[in-house]
Motif scaffolding. Sequence first.
Motif, short mmCIF file in Angstrom:
data_model
loop_
_atom_site.label_atom_id
_atom_site.label_comp_id
_atom_site.label_asym_id
_atom_site.label_seq_id
_atom_site.Cartn_x
_atom_site.Cartn_y
_atom_site.Cartn_z
N ALA A 249 -24.55 -54.83 -60.04
CA ALA A 249 -23.55 -55.15 -60.54
C ALA A 249 -22.23 -56.21 -60.70
N GLY A 250 -21.46 -56.57 -60.82
CA GLY A 250 -20.85 -57.81 -61.25
C GLY A 250 -19.26 -57.54 -60.39
N VAL A 251 -19.04 -58.38 -60.00
CA VAL A 251 -17.92 -58.08 -58.59
C VAL A 251 -16.84 -59.38 -59.63
N VAL A 252 -16.19 -59.31 -59.82
CA VAL A 252 -14.75 -60.14 -60.57
C VAL A 252 -13.80 -60.54 -59.57
N ILE A 253 -12.93 -61.94 -59.12
CA ILE A 253 -12.54 -62.03 -58.52
C ILE A 253 -11.23 -62.81 -59.38
N ALA A 254 -10.56 -62.28 -59.70
CA ALA A 254 -9.21 -63.18 -60.19
C ALA A 254 -7.68 -63.25 -59.40
N LEU A 255 -7.47 -64.00 -58.71
CA LEU A 255 -6.41 -64.06 -57.77
C LEU A 255 -5.76 -65.65 -58.20
N ASP A 256 -4.82 -65.49 -57.36
CA ASP A 256 -4.12 -66.70 -57.88
C ASP A 256 -3.99 -67.42 -57.16
N ASP A 257 -5.02 -67.90 -56.12
CA ASP A 257 -5.59 -68.55 -54.61
C ASP A 257 -6.65 -68.91 -55.72
N LYS A 258 -6.25 -70.62 -55.65
CA LYS A 258 -7.44 -71.60 -55.93
C LYS A 258 -8.43 -72.03 -55.99
N ILE A 259 -8.97 -71.49 -54.44
CA ILE A 259 -9.44 -71.61 -53.31
C ILE A 259 -10.39 -70.34 -52.22
N GLY A 262 -16.67 -69.77 -52.35
CA GLY A 262 -16.89 -71.39 -53.02
C GLY A 262 -16.44 -71.59 -54.14
N ALA A 263 -15.71 -71.14 -54.14
CA ALA A 263 -14.59 -71.87 -56.13
C ALA A 263 -13.85 -72.32 -55.42
N ASP A 264 -13.65 -73.48 -56.24
CA ASP A 264 -12.26 -74.74 -55.18
C ASP A 264 -11.80 -75.05 -56.65
N TYR A 265 -10.76 -74.80 -57.35
CA TYR A 265 -9.97 -75.09 -58.53
C TYR A 265 -8.46 -75.60 -57.78
N THR A 266 -8.93 -76.80 -56.66
CA THR A 266 -7.66 -77.43 -56.61
C THR A 266 -8.78 -79.25 -57.05
N GLN A 267 -10.37 -78.76 -56.78
CA GLN A 267 -10.20 -80.35 -57.35
C GLN A 267 -10.60 -80.60 -58.87
N PRO A 268 -10.24 -81.70 -59.52
CA PRO A 268 -9.72 -82.17 -60.81
C PRO A 268 -10.77 -81.33 -61.74
N ALA A 274 -13.10 -75.78 -65.88
CA ALA A 274 -13.87 -74.63 -64.98
C ALA A 274 -13.20 -72.57 -65.31
N LEU A 275 -13.89 -72.19 -66.39
CA LEU A 275 -13.03 -70.79 -66.08
C LEU A 275 -13.61 -69.83 -65.26
N VAL A 301 -15.98 -65.91 -59.87
CA VAL A 301 -14.64 -66.12 -59.14
C VAL A 301 -13.92 -66.16 -60.03
N ILE A 302 -12.58 -66.38 -60.52
CA ILE A 302 -12.68 -66.88 -62.20
C ILE A 302 -10.68 -67.95 -62.36
N ASN A 303 -11.19 -68.88 -62.22
CA ASN A 303 -9.62 -69.93 -62.51
C ASN A 303 -8.60 -69.32 -63.29
N PRO A 304 -7.75 -68.96 -61.85
CA PRO A 304 -6.73 -68.80 -62.42
C PRO A 304 -5.73 -69.57 -63.18
#
Length: 449
Positions: A249-259, A262-268, A274-275, A301-304
């Motif tokens: 199954a596919g789980v898609v998490i699209a939140l405003d949080d950047k962490i 295991g996804a950390d979208y605060t890293q430059p 990253a999408l 986890v999607i990059n906000p």
Amino acid sequence: MSEGGRHSAPPRSRHSAARRRTRMWPLLLSLLLVAGAVGGGLALHQSSERAEGAATAGPTTPAIDLAARAAAVDKVLKRRAQAVLADNETEFLADVDPGNKNLVARQRTLFTNLRQFGFARLAYEQMSQQYDDAIAQKYGPSTYLVAIAMSYQIRGIDMVPVRAMLGYTFTEKAPGDWMLVSDTDLDKRLPRGSHEEAWDTGSVLVKRAPRVLVVVEQGQVQLATKLTKMASSAVTAVTKSWPGGWKGAGVVIALDDKIVRGADYTQPKNAEDALAMATWVYRTLPGEATGEGERADSYVVINPRNRDKVDARTLAHEFTHVATAPYGPYAPRWLVEGAATYVEFLPMEGEEPLLLDQYKLDVQTKYLAKAKSLPVDAKFFDQADSAYPLSWLAVEYLFKRYGGTEVGTLYQELAALGSTQAERDRIMVEHINLTEAGLFQALKTAAAA
């Protein structure tokens, strides 16, 4: 009919090599997460204190009957898990410090979030006690700071039970009666990627479809509907295209949080380009049975920042990572990303066909002609402009030359056993009579022909 036969123009810009430098090739970073070492001296195995019930506690904790404490806290944890399954908010909050209004509010939000996920199984288990003088001074001499394993299985999503980590702080409010006074004291010491779940971030909205679960911020109904449709299309595409069929199954998490997870979208390196990332879900936690943990699945986890750029093809790429995650961690990066890009580029219902014949010529001319080898793991994302196209070219060659069954079998064995170059070459020779270097030369020969 091939995509090249459908149109005379190059592939649409989203998948052209030039656009991929600014949109897709750079740092898709799917499955980039590497389970980090357990930080802060946190041990995740069950405490020998709890098992024996007679060890001496930390220097700031008075003598206490450890077996009785363990039994009492177990009752609290069991009551909380059963409350979620039974939709009983009162019971879930019964052991939360009523004087801590912020904690009560967070726990109430947590309960509402958890109810939306639809757990078939849920349990909390004490792991090892932790020690922190500042926390003990804050809450008193009976302070019990403990790592907790959350075992769960989302109905229709997780094929097997999986585990996440959290940390709780308890104090004894009356003899034998333990109260939750904090749920954040251990956050900085827990292993990356095995906590900070979607239900921990604030009020969320969960939307389901067959074999799909989407998580967005509360109130974002339109986004949830859009992503659910895309995810359903992507699940169908991967099921159809991946050798042997994919039943997950596919789980898609699209939140405003950047962490999240295991996804950390605060890293430059992640924030700009990253999408989305497919983040591992664990059967056993990092540090619990093995250093890396045993993987069961992945959630995307999607990059906000780039949420509007995600489409069904993006999710098909990520769901290919989800489909292959249980195989193991050792497949070469060119195979991991090449396979995901191969599936992403295949014909997909509701998506515009791509001019892959022309794209293949472009890759051969712009990248293969200048390359000295297949993309290497250590430099893959640093050289993403060329690494993704070359990886796609290699996997496209394997599918056409050897067929999907052989590619799928090769992937599984490399992922499970290919921890060294010698092992990778042995496995590849066994399956296709080519080493990685031999495959690169085969690509060169095919391009010249």
